[in-house]
Design a protein around this motif. Structure first.
Motif: not given
Length: 210
Positions: A103-126
């Motif tokens: 879910f964190g990756a999904w939300k970050a990907l929608g907010a930034t479009g960056s795959p790197v940010v999406a992965i990092v935010m997924g880890v932080i969220t979890a």
């Protein structure tokens, strides 16, 4: 309701449950249960939203706090039924990790479009809610154990992000990615999987340095 929000609600509920179980291990009162459940449940998502500079999810929708409260009360009256609360805490944490990294990756990907940010935010969220829970409870931090933890969240977030970039429908990408993260973390707990740690090497003497 967007189907992927199911992962969000699931992540909130199971992380709140782990926070309440930590409170039960410390034999706290009901207020302690509520505090631990809420702090653990919303901790990772709060940090994610602050970094992404988007409205903090539980401020925009207080229903998330209601989920934490209901979960805390349920655990308060049932925690005594479980012989090994710490083992249950770990397995619930693994479920939350799987749901929340995606879910964190999904939300970050929608907010930034960056795959790197999406992965990092997924880890932080979890992971961040569990880190806060362990710190407050005075327990050894779950992320400092030798068993795989952060890596599972990283793989799950990366799997979802990769599938999303292949234009796989959201839930068809989210479910297998969440299951993969849970399977890795669960396998680590069951079989002791770990990544080889760094081993210090003897330092050189000053005279050996040319």
């Amino acid at each position: 309701m967007n189907p992927i929000l199911i992962l969000d609600y699931a992540g909130i509920a199971v992380f709140a449950a782990t926070g309440a179980l930590a409170a039960s291990r410390k034999q706290l009162d009901i207020i302690g249960f509520l505090f631990f459940a809420a702090f653990t449940g919303v901790g990772g998502g709060t940090v994610r939203d602050l970094i992404l500079d988007v409205p903090v999810f539980w401020v925009a929708n207080p229903d998330y706090l209601v989920i934490c409260v209901v979960t805390a009360v349920m655990v308060y009256f049932t925690a005594h039924l479980f012989e090994s609360r710490y083992k249950l805490l770990l397995w619930l944490d693994a479920i939350g990790l799987g749901a929340y990294c995606v879910f964190g990756a999904w939300k970050a990907l929608g907010a930034t479009g960056s795959p790197v940010v999406a992965i990092v935010m997924g880890v932080i969220t979890a992971s961040f809610g569990g880190i806060l829970r362990d710190q407050m409870a005075g327990e050894p931090s779950i992320v400092l154990q030798r068993e795989i933890y952060i890596t599972a969240a990283l793989v799950g977030a990366a799997a979802y992000t990769g599938l999303a970039y292949l234009d796989i429908p959201v839930m068809m990408a989210a479910v297998p990615a969440a299951v993969l993260a849970f399977a890795i973390r669960g396998g680590a707990m069951r079989f002791g999987w770990s990544i080889p740690p760094y081993k210090a090497r003897p330092g050189r003497r000053p005279e050996d340095i040319s």
